[in-house]
Motif scaffolding. Structure first.
Motif, PDB file in Angstrom:
ATOM      1  N   LEU A   1      64.048 -32.708  65.901  1.00  0.00           N
ATOM      2  CA  LEU A   1      64.295 -32.976  64.421  1.00  0.00           C
ATOM      3  C   LEU A   1      63.069 -33.217  63.791  1.00  0.00           C
ATOM      4  O   LEU A   1      62.462 -32.685  62.797  1.00  0.00           O
ATOM      5  CB  LEU A   1      65.260 -34.042  64.225  1.00  0.00           C
ATOM      6  N   LEU A   2      62.160 -33.979  64.319  1.00  0.00           N
ATOM      7  CA  LEU A   2      60.712 -34.208  63.816  1.00  0.00           C
ATOM      8  C   LEU A   2      59.935 -33.070  63.844  1.00  0.00           C
ATOM      9  O   LEU A   2      59.179 -32.722  62.676  1.00  0.00           O
ATOM     10  CB  LEU A   2      60.233 -35.350  64.641  1.00  0.00           C
TER      11      LEU A   2
ATOM     12  N   TYR B   1      61.161 -29.868  63.880  1.00  0.00           N
ATOM     13  CA  TYR B   1      61.696 -28.792  62.860  1.00  0.00           C
ATOM     14  C   TYR B   1      61.319 -29.319  61.356  1.00  0.00           C
ATOM     15  O   TYR B   1      61.388 -28.453  60.367  1.00  0.00           O
ATOM     16  CB  TYR B   1      62.918 -28.495  63.201  1.00  0.00           C
ATOM     17  N   SER B   2      61.355 -30.648  61.129  1.00  0.00           N
ATOM     18  CA  SER B   2      61.112 -31.047  59.649  1.00  0.00           C
ATOM     19  C   SER B   2      59.563 -31.036  59.333  1.00  0.00           C
ATOM     20  O   SER B   2      59.488 -31.293  58.238  1.00  0.00           O
ATOM     21  CB  SER B   2      61.765 -32.567  59.549  1.00  0.00           C
TER      22      SER B   2
ATOM     23  N   ARG C   1      57.406 -33.226  60.504  1.00  0.00           N
ATOM     24  CA  ARG C   1      56.651 -34.463  60.556  1.00  0.00           C
ATOM     25  C   ARG C   1      55.457 -34.457  61.870  1.00  0.00           C
ATOM     26  O   ARG C   1      54.720 -35.120  61.661  1.00  0.00           O
ATOM     27  CB  ARG C   1      57.546 -35.731  60.755  1.00  0.00           C
TER      28      ARG C   1
END
Length: 145
Positions: free
Chosen positions: A32-33, A35-36, A38
């Motif tokens: 998630l980090l 693909y976002s 970050r």
């Protein structure tokens, strides 16, 4: 309840090398980090995208196999191969996260604050004291000598 003091990267390196520190990587949170946007560390991004693409290709091949192979064979082979690749994927991404966290202080701080890297410190007070156990023979076996 009061939280324990945060572990610095130097303490993390020493604890990891000595084996007194347990680590767990939340691969879903890392994905998630990534693909976002970050996490921008190239090694981590390459691993996450590469393994995610591999899983997508395997799922696509499994769907094609469902149409071309007998249903039982396709389900059985697909489930085994998909589970194996998913396990390897999680292991390799976690390994990459740990290797970068050991070398880059900013990345270590990011994964710790985002709760993508969990740490467990082994303390002597947490372990039970065990009495020394001496293996003994059964009395009948001792008499036969």
């Amino acid at each position: 309840m009061k939280e324990a003091d945060p572990i610095t990267q130097d303490d993390f390196i020493i604890g990891y090398q000595s084996g007194r520190l347990g680590c767990s990587v939340n691969v879903l949170r890392v994905s998630l980090l990534v693909y976002s946007g970050r996490i921008r560390e190239k090694r981590v991004v390459a691993k996450v995208i590469g393994w995610s693409a591999g899983l997508l290709v395997l799922i696509s091949l499994w769907v094609v196999g469902l149409y071309l192979l007998p249903l039982l064979w396709a389900l059985l082979a697909g489930a085994i191969v998909l589970a194996t690749l998913a396990l390897v994927c999680v292991h390799r991404i976690g390994e990459g996260i740990l290797s970068v966290a050991l070398t880059d202080p900013a990345f270590y701080h990011l994964v710790r604050t985002e709760r993508a890297l969990g740490l467990a410190v082994e303390r002597d007070g947490n372990l039970r004291r065990l009495n020394k156990v001496v293996p003994m023979r059964h009395p009948r076996q001792a008499r036969r000598r």
